[in-house]
Scaffold this motif. Structure first.
Motif, short mmCIF file in Angstrom:
data_model
loop_
_atom_site.label_atom_id
_atom_site.label_comp_id
_atom_site.label_asym_id
_atom_site.label_seq_id
_atom_site.Cartn_x
_atom_site.Cartn_y
_atom_site.Cartn_z
N ASN A 8 74.01 -7.83 3.34
CA ASN A 8 73.63 -9.02 2.74
C ASN A 8 73.02 -8.92 1.35
OD1 ASN A 8 74.40 -10.32 4.94
ND2 ASN A 8 72.24 -10.56 5.98
N ASN A 9 72.18 -7.87 1.04
CA ASN A 9 71.70 -7.58 -0.34
C ASN A 9 72.74 -7.24 -1.21
OD1 ASN A 9 69.08 -7.93 0.59
ND2 ASN A 9 68.73 -5.92 1.31
N THR A 10 73.75 -6.50 -0.51
CA THR A 10 74.99 -6.25 -1.49
C THR A 10 75.57 -7.53 -1.80
OG1 THR A 10 75.48 -4.25 -0.45
CG2 THR A 10 77.32 -5.14 -1.35
N ILE A 11 75.82 -8.32 -0.93
CA ILE A 11 76.52 -9.55 -1.54
C ILE A 11 75.77 -10.34 -2.47
CG2 ILE A 11 77.20 -11.71 -0.36
CD1 ILE A 11 77.96 -10.39 2.10
N GLU A 12 74.45 -10.49 -2.31
CA GLU A 12 73.41 -11.07 -3.12
C GLU A 12 73.56 -10.53 -4.43
OE1 GLU A 12 69.59 -11.24 -1.47
OE2 GLU A 12 70.15 -12.29 0.29
N LYS A 13 73.51 -9.06 -4.61
CA LYS A 13 73.52 -8.43 -5.89
C LYS A 13 74.64 -8.79 -6.52
CE LYS A 13 72.32 -5.27 -8.68
NZ LYS A 13 70.85 -5.48 -9.67
N PHE A 14 75.95 -8.67 -5.91
CA PHE A 14 77.23 -9.31 -6.74
C PHE A 14 77.34 -10.64 -7.07
CE2 PHE A 14 78.81 -5.12 -5.23
CZ PHE A 14 79.81 -4.80 -6.13
N GLU A 15 76.77 -11.63 -6.07
CA GLU A 15 77.00 -12.94 -6.32
C GLU A 15 75.94 -13.26 -7.62
OE1 GLU A 15 76.41 -14.88 -2.84
OE2 GLU A 15 78.48 -14.73 -2.14
N SER A 16 74.94 -12.67 -7.86
CA SER A 16 73.92 -13.00 -8.60
C SER A 16 74.28 -12.32 -10.11
CB SER A 16 72.61 -12.69 -8.39
OG SER A 16 72.31 -11.32 -8.17
N ALA A 17 74.89 -11.17 -10.24
CA ALA A 17 75.37 -10.32 -11.42
C ALA A 17 76.11 -11.28 -12.47
CB ALA A 17 76.10 -9.16 -10.97
N ASN A 18 75.73 -11.08 -13.71
CA ASN A 18 76.30 -11.68 -14.77
C ASN A 18 77.73 -10.83 -15.04
OD1 ASN A 18 74.56 -13.87 -15.26
ND2 ASN A 18 73.25 -12.73 -16.19
N ASP A 19 77.66 -9.84 -15.01
CA ASP A 19 78.72 -8.79 -14.87
C ASP A 19 78.71 -7.55 -14.49
OD1 ASP A 19 77.66 -6.58 -16.96
OD2 ASP A 19 77.04 -8.31 -18.26
N TYR A 20 79.70 -6.76 -14.16
CA TYR A 20 79.71 -5.09 -13.63
C TYR A 20 80.83 -4.50 -14.08
CZ TYR A 20 82.03 -7.87 -9.90
OH TYR A 20 82.80 -8.53 -8.93
N SER A 21 80.75 -3.28 -14.07
CA SER A 21 81.89 -2.47 -14.32
C SER A 21 81.82 -1.16 -13.64
CB SER A 21 81.80 -2.24 -16.10
OG SER A 21 80.66 -1.49 -16.24
N TYR A 22 82.99 -0.55 -13.56
CA TYR A 22 83.07 0.60 -12.75
C TYR A 22 84.56 1.44 -13.10
CZ TYR A 22 85.75 -1.61 -9.09
OH TYR A 22 86.95 -2.24 -8.61
N SER A 23 84.45 2.71 -12.71
CA SER A 23 85.66 3.49 -12.52
C SER A 23 85.80 4.03 -11.16
CB SER A 23 85.72 4.51 -13.61
OG SER A 23 85.01 5.30 -13.38
N MET A 24 86.91 4.08 -10.53
CA MET A 24 86.87 4.51 -9.15
C MET A 24 88.32 5.46 -9.04
SD MET A 24 87.69 2.19 -5.68
CE MET A 24 89.17 1.38 -6.11
N VAL A 25 88.24 6.56 -8.50
CA VAL A 25 89.33 7.61 -8.16
C VAL A 25 89.75 7.52 -6.84
CG1 VAL A 25 90.15 9.94 -8.35
CG2 VAL A 25 88.35 8.91 -10.10
#
Length: 356
Positions: A29-46
Motif C-alpha cells: 500500500n505504501n508503495t502504491i501511494e508513493k507512485f501515485e503521489s510522485a510528480n516524476d520518477y526514473s530508473y534503469s533496469m537490467v
C-alpha cells in the motif's frame, strides 16, 4: 501511469524504541501511494532470462512525469537492437532499430508505458491486483535494508509465463531493488534496478529523442486521437466504419479513439491477463508515398493484397479496400505474441463488419 510498484513509508524511530516491521500489505500500500503521489520518477533496469531469449540481457531505461510525458528505451546490446518510445506531451514517437523505422503519433501506443511488460508498473499491476503478498523477511543489498515480498499466483494462468515472483523493496523509500520470476520453482527471469529516483524534476529535454537520419518514417498524424464512443466515431466519419466479429480468446472491447485531422478511428481490445493490446485502425486512404518496411511480407486478406510485418513486441497487418486503409496491430508481451500469428491477424481482418 507507467511503472507503479513499491515505494512508501519511512520507518520512524523515537529515541531507542524499535518500531515493528510493516506487514506485506502495508509495504504494498505504501508503495502504491508513493507512485501515485510522485510528480516524476526514473530508473534503469537490467533483465536476464534463462528461458526467454527475447528478454535476456535487455536494458530498459524509463523516465515518467505525472503530466503524461514519458520515455522508454529498450536495448538488447548483444544483438545491437534498440526500441524507443517517447511522449513529450504533444507528440508520441517510436523508433525500432531492427527495421530502421520511426513512427510519429502512432495509433497503438497511447497506453504504451502502462501496457509494456518491460515496465515495472505493468508487471506489478497484474501481480498485485490478483495475488496476496507474503513478507519473507529482510536482506541487506549494497548496504540498504530491503523487504522481500513473495507472490504465489493463486490461480493457473496459462498465458502468463511465470507462476510466482519475489520482489526486494528498499525499506526506506520503497524503491524496487530487484525482482525474480519463477516457473515451476525454477528462476526464469531476473531484473536488477539502478538509480531509481522520485521527484527529481526531469528536464523537458529528457522527453525528446532524435532518431538516426536514415530511419524511415512510416506513419504521421497531425494530432493524437481523442477518446470517443463507438457511435460518436461512426457519426463523425464519412466512410463505413467496421469492427471485427472475431478476436482471439481473452480479448475484450476496451475503447475507441478518433483523430479529426485524418478521420482516423482506432478500436482497442485488451487482454487483461497479459496486458496485451489489439488495435483495429481505419482511415481514408492517402496516396502519399509511405516507405516500405524492411522484412515486410506480402499477403492477402480475402482477395485483397496487403502487407504484414513485425517490430519490437508488436505485429502489423495493413491493407486498403474501397479507398479505406486498414491496419490490425498487436502489442503483446513475452512469448504471448507467438500465440497470435499472421494467420490469426488475417482471421481478425477478414471478420470486419460494418458497425450498426
Amino acid at each position: 501511469m507507467i511503472v507503479f510498484l513499491l515505494m512508501g513509508s519511512v520507518l520512524l524511530i523515537t529515541g531507542c524504541t524499535e518500531q515493528p516491521e510493516p506487514s506485506a500489505k502495508e509495504v504494498v500500500n505504501n508503495t502504491i501511494e508513493k507512485f501515485e503521489s510522485a510528480n516524476d520518477y526514473s530508473y534503469s533496469m537490467v533483465l536476464n532470462s534463462s528461458e526467454y531469449e527475447e528478454v535476456n540481457n535487455v536494458t530498459t531505461e524509463v523516465f515518467y512525469e505525472s503530466s503524461g510525458k514519458g520515455k522508454m528505451i529498450i536495448e538488447k546490446s548483444s544483438e545491437d537492437l534498440i526500441y524507443v518510445v517517447v511522449n513529450n506531451g504533444n507528440n508520441i514517437l517510436t523508433y525500432d532499430s531492427e527495421h530502421g523505422v520511426v513512427t510519429t503519433n502512432p495509433n497503438s501506443t497511447s497506453n504504451v508505458f502502462q501496457e509494456n511488460p518491460l515496465t515495472y508498473y505493468s508487471l506489478m499491476e497484474r501481480i498485485i491486483e490478483d495475488n496476496e503478498p507474503k513478507l519473507q523477511g529482510t536482506e541487506t543489498i549494497n548496504g540498504n535494508k530491503t523487504y522481500i515480498l513473495e507472490f504465489v499466483f493463486e490461480s493457473s494462468i496459462p498465458e502468463f509465463p511465470v507462476d510466482s515472483a519475489k520482489f526486494w523493496i528498499n525499506s526506506e523509500d520503497r524503491a524496487p531493488v530487484k525482482y525474480e520470476l519463477y516457473k515451476d520453482g525454477e528462476l526464469v527471469i531476473s531484473a536488477a534496478f539502478k538509480n531509481f529516483r522520485f521527484d527529481t524534476g526531469i528536464p523537458d529535454e529528457e522527453f525528446e529523442y532524435q532518431p538516426p537520419e536514415n530511419a524511415k518514417v512510416i506513419e504521421q498524424q497531425k494530432s493524437a486521437p481523442q477518446n470517443v464512443t463507438l457511435d460518436e466515431a461512426k457519426n463523425r466519419v464519412n466512410y463505413e466504419l467496421k469492427m471485427p466479429s472475431y478476436v482471439p480468446d481473452g480479448f475484450e472491447f476496451d475503447h475507441v479513439q478518433y483523430a479529426p485531422d485524418t478521420s482516423l478511428v482506432v478500436i482497442y481490445y485488451e487482454n487483461e491477463v497479459m496486458r496485451s493490446v489489439l488495435a483495429v485502425v481505419q482511415m481514408p486512404y492517402e496516396s502519399s508515398q509511405k516507405p516500405e518496411v524492411a522484412d515486410q511480407e506480402n499477403t492477402t486478406i480475402g482477395t485483397t493484397k496487403g502487407n504484414y510485418f513485425e517490430s519490437a513486441n508488436s505485429k502489423h497487418l495493413k491493407w486498403s479496400e474501397n479507398n479505406i486503409e486498414y491496419t490490425i496491430m498487436l502489442n503483446a508481451p513475452l512469448e504471448r505474441d507467438n500465440e497470435i500469428d499472421k494467420g490469426e491477424m488475417i482471421k481478425i481482418a477478414e471478420s470486419l463488419e460494418p458497425v450498426e
